[in-house]
Design a protein around this motif. Structure first.
Motif, PDB file in Angstrom:
ATOM      1  N   SER A  95       7.680   9.624  -1.486  1.00 17.38           N
ATOM      2  CA  SER A  95       8.297   8.306  -1.299  1.00 17.38           C
ATOM      3  C   SER A  95       9.788   8.363  -1.017  1.00 17.38           C
ATOM      4  CB  SER A  95       8.057   7.429  -2.532  1.00 17.38           C
ATOM      5  OG  SER A  95       8.779   7.925  -3.644  1.00 17.38           O
ATOM      6  N   LEU A 104       9.216   3.481   1.764  1.00 10.84           N
ATOM      7  CA  LEU A 104       7.910   2.820   1.637  1.00 10.84           C
ATOM      8  C   LEU A 104       7.944   1.439   2.298  1.00 10.84           C
ATOM      9  CD1 LEU A 104       6.754   3.789  -1.983  1.00 10.84           C
ATOM     10  CD2 LEU A 104       6.312   4.949   0.190  1.00 10.84           C
ATOM     11  N   ARG A 105       9.041   1.115   2.926  1.00 14.48           N
ATOM     12  CA  ARG A 105       9.229  -0.167   3.615  1.00 14.48           C
ATOM     13  C   ARG A 105       8.884  -1.332   2.699  1.00 14.48           C
ATOM     14  NH1 ARG A 105       6.766  -1.113   8.589  1.00 14.48           N
ATOM     15  NH2 ARG A 105       8.729  -1.889   9.423  1.00 14.48           N
ATOM     16  N   GLU A 106       9.353  -1.186   1.434  1.00 12.58           N
ATOM     17  CA  GLU A 106       9.177  -2.245   0.439  1.00 12.58           C
ATOM     18  C   GLU A 106       9.988  -3.464   0.904  1.00 12.58           C
ATOM     19  OE1 GLU A 106       7.311  -2.321  -2.675  1.00 12.58           O
ATOM     20  OE2 GLU A 106       7.938  -4.361  -2.186  1.00 12.58           O
ATOM     21  N   SER A 155      -1.424   2.285   3.595  1.00 16.44           N
ATOM     22  CA  SER A 155      -0.402   2.045   2.566  1.00 16.44           C
ATOM     23  C   SER A 155      -0.289   3.264   1.659  1.00 16.44           C
ATOM     24  CB  SER A 155      -0.750   0.808   1.734  1.00 16.44           C
ATOM     25  OG  SER A 155      -1.828   1.115   0.868  1.00 16.44           O
ATOM     26  N   TYR A 156       0.849   3.361   0.962  1.00 19.33           N
ATOM     27  CA  TYR A 156       1.085   4.451   0.002  1.00 19.33           C
ATOM     28  C   TYR A 156      -0.035   4.454  -1.045  1.00 19.33           C
ATOM     29  CZ  TYR A 156       3.723   7.080  -3.592  1.00 19.33           C
ATOM     30  OH  TYR A 156       4.137   7.989  -4.536  1.00 19.33           O
ATOM     31  N   GLU A 157      -0.404   3.260  -1.518  1.00 17.79           N
ATOM     32  CA  GLU A 157      -1.459   3.168  -2.535  1.00 17.79           C
ATOM     33  C   GLU A 157      -2.809   3.615  -1.982  1.00 17.79           C
ATOM     34  OE1 GLU A 157      -0.369  -0.807  -4.581  1.00 17.79           O
ATOM     35  OE2 GLU A 157      -1.983   0.034  -5.808  1.00 17.79           O
ATOM     36  N   LEU A 170       5.443  -0.780  -7.785  1.00 20.16           N
ATOM     37  CA  LEU A 170       4.548  -1.381  -6.795  1.00 20.16           C
ATOM     38  C   LEU A 170       3.928  -2.680  -7.291  1.00 20.16           C
ATOM     39  CD1 LEU A 170       2.675   1.989  -5.944  1.00 20.16           C
ATOM     40  CD2 LEU A 170       4.597   1.001  -4.673  1.00 20.16           C
ATOM     41  N   ARG A 201       1.128   6.411   7.309  1.00 19.95           N
ATOM     42  CA  ARG A 201       1.693   5.122   6.903  1.00 19.95           C
ATOM     43  C   ARG A 201       2.237   4.369   8.115  1.00 19.95           C
ATOM     44  NH1 ARG A 201       5.809   4.755   3.910  1.00 19.95           N
ATOM     45  NH2 ARG A 201       6.516   6.909   3.722  1.00 19.95           N
TER      46      ARG A 201
END
Ligand code: NIG
Ligand code: FE
Length: 410
Positions: free
Chosen positions: A322, A294-296, A94-96, A246, A89
Motif C-alpha cells: 500500500s 490506494l486512491r483512498e 480493489s486492495y481488499e 478501510l 488495481r
C-alpha cells in the motif's frame, strides 16, 4: 575523552519554539558537540568562551541544520514486490478484493518466508539507507510478513541488526496479527492464541518494543485485537494499532482503552473514538503514501484531530502493498497537498510527534543542549523549502552521534 566539536556557519531550525517562532530558527548558529551529545546551541555572538575551544571545527558553509527525521511506521523487512497487484488495481481490482483472493499481504509472506535471513537483512538495510538519505535517524520496523514463530523471529532479528549495522535507532514492533497465514485458514482464533504465545518467547529474547494489530475486515476483529492487547499489556509492552484504514471497526476506541502509543491510518475514525484518543493521549499517525497509492478518497479527520489537540505524526508506512515509498519528504509534501496540513505540522509529524508515537520524549525531535548529537544538514534555507519541493532530497550530511556521514555515501 570525548571529542569536542564546534559546528559553525549554519542556520539551525531547532523545532523548539523560540520567540513565537514555531520553527525555532537560530540564524548564524553554532552547535557544540561533546562526543555524542549537543553541549551548546545558540547564536555565534553568544558562544560562551568555555565552549569555543574545540578539538575540531566544522564549517557548514551556510547550510540548514534540522533535527533528523523519525519514521514511526514502516514494514521494512520483506522480500519480493507487488508491482503486479498495482497493475491489477489499475484495471479495477480493489486492495481488499486482491487480499481476499489470496494475494496482498499473504503473497509477500510467501516471498519473505522463502528468502534467507541474510537476504532479508540486505534488502532491509538498502531500504533503511534510502530513508537515511532523506534525513531519517530513527526508524520503527514492524514484523508481519513472517506469521510463524520462526519467521517472525527472523524479521524482528533483522530489524535489530539493521539498527546496529547502520548506527541508527530502530524500534521493533511485533505485528504477527497482520494477516491469517495459510496454515491457520478457517482458524483465526487459534492463530491469535498462537501469536500471543510467540509474543512471550520473542519478548523474552528482547526482540519486541511494541505490539501492533491490523484491525480490519481483512485483518483481525476488535475482539481478537483485545486479546492480543491484553497479552501485550501483561508483558508490559506498549501497543499500537492499524486502525480504521478501510472501514470503521471501532479499533481506535479499543486502542485508547489500552492507552496505545498510536493509532495509525484513521481515515474512517469516528468522533467518539477521537475523543477517546484525546483522553488517553494517543498519537494519530497519518500515512499519506497509503492514502495516495490506494486512491483512498475519504480524508482522515484532520480538523477534528487538531481541535482535540491530538498530536499528529506522519510516516512513510513503507511496505510493498500500500505504500512502496522511500521518501519522508514526499510524505510531508503530500500531507500538505492532500491533507491540508501546514509545513510546520508536517515537520512536527516527522519529528516530535513521531517520537511520541514510539514512546520517546518529544525532545527527541528537537535540537538543543542535552540532545543526542544527531542532525540533518541540508542545502536549503528554511525547512519549509523541503516540504514545498517534491521528488528531491537536498540532504548533504547526516550527523549521527556526533559523527558526520556524507549523504551520497549512505
Ligand atoms: O499499513 N494495512 C496493513 N498493513 C499495511 C499494508 C501491508 C501490505 O499491503 O503489505 C499498511 O497499509
Ligand atoms: Fe502499515
Amino acid at each position: 575523552m570525548s571529542e569536542h566539536c564546534v559546528w559553525q556557519n549554519l542556520r539551525a531550525a531547532t523545532l523548539a519554539p523560540r520567540d513565537n517562532d514555531a520553527w525555532g530558527i537560530v540564524e548564524d548558529a553554532v552547535i557544540v558537540t561533546r562526543g555524542d551529545h549537543i553541549a551548546w546551541l545558540g547564536e555565534r555572538a553568544d558562544l560562551p568562551p568555555e565552549f569555543a575551544q574545540a578539538d575540531r571545527t566544522v564549517d557548514l558553509d551556510g547550510a540548514l541544520v534540522t533535527p533528523p527525521l523519525i519514521d514511526c511506521h514502516t514494514h521494512l523487512v520483506y522480500a519480493g514486490n507487488r508491482a503486479h497487484e498495482f497493475e491489477l488495481r489499475l484495471e479495477g481490482a480493489s486492495y481488499e478484493a486482491i487480499s481476499r483472493a489470496g494475494g496482498g499481504i499473504r503473497s509477500t509472506v510467501a516471498a519473505t518466508r522463502s528468502a534467507s535471513e541474510d537476504e532479508l537483512f540486505a534488502l532491509a538495510c538498502e531500504r533503511a539507507r534510502a530513508l537515511m538519505r532523506e534525513g531519517v535517524a530513527t526508524l520503527e520496523i514492524k514484523s508481519g510478513y513472517g506469521l510463524s514463530l520462526a519467521h517472525e523471529r527472523r524479521s524482528l532479528r533483522v530489524a535489530r541488526r539493521v539498527g546496529e549495522a547502520l548506527g541508527i535507532e530502530v524500534k521493533t514492533t511485533y505485528l504477527a496479527a497482520h494477516a491469517l497465514p495459510e496454515e491457520f485458514a478457517g482458524r483465526s482464533d487459534e492463530y491469535v492464541a498462537a501469536l500471543c504465545d510467540w509474543m512471550r518467547d520473542l519478548h523474552a529474547e528482547n526482540l519486541i518494543d511494541a505490539v501492533d494489530v491490523f484491525c480490519e475486515r481483512i485483518g483481525f476483529s476488535r475482539e481478537q485485537t483485545r486479546i492480543v492487547f491484553k497479552h501485550a499489556k501483561a508483558l508490559g509492552l506498549p501497543v499500537k494499532l492499524h486502525a480504521e484504514q478501510l472501514s470503521d471497526q471501532g479499533g481506535a476506541a479499543l486502542a485508547s482503552e489500552f492507552s496505545a502509543l498510536s493509532c495509525d491510518h484513521l481515515e474512517y475514525v469516528g468522533d467518539d473514538a477521537i475523543a477517546a484518543m484525546a483522553r488517553a493521549g494517543v498519537v494519530a499517525v497519518l500515512l499519506p503514501g497509503a492514502y495516495y497509492f490506494l486512491r483512498e478518497t475519504k480524508l482522515p479527520p484532520i480538523e477534528k484531530l487538531r481541535a482535540s489537540a491530538i498530536p499528529i505524526a506522519l510516516a512513510t508506512d513503507h511496505n510493498p502493498g500500500s505504500s512502496p515509498t522511500f521518501s519522508p519528504l514526499l510524505m510531508m509534501n503530500m500531507a500538505c497537498t492532500l491533507f491540508r496540513m501546514t509545513p510546520i505540522e508536517a515537520w512536527l509529524g516527522f519529528t516530535a510527534n513521531a517520537a511520541l508515537a514510539l514512546g520517546l520524549p518529544a525532545e527527541r525531535g528537537q535540537l538543543g543542549a542535552g540532545s543526542v548529537a544527531n542532525f540533518g544538514v541540508w542545502s536549503a534555507s528554511h525547512p519549509r523549502d523541503l516540504v514545498y519541493r517534491f521528488g528531491h532530497s537536498p540532504l548533504r550530511q547526516l550527523v549521527l552521534n556526533g559523527q558526520m556521514r556524507e549523504a551520497i555515501e549512505l
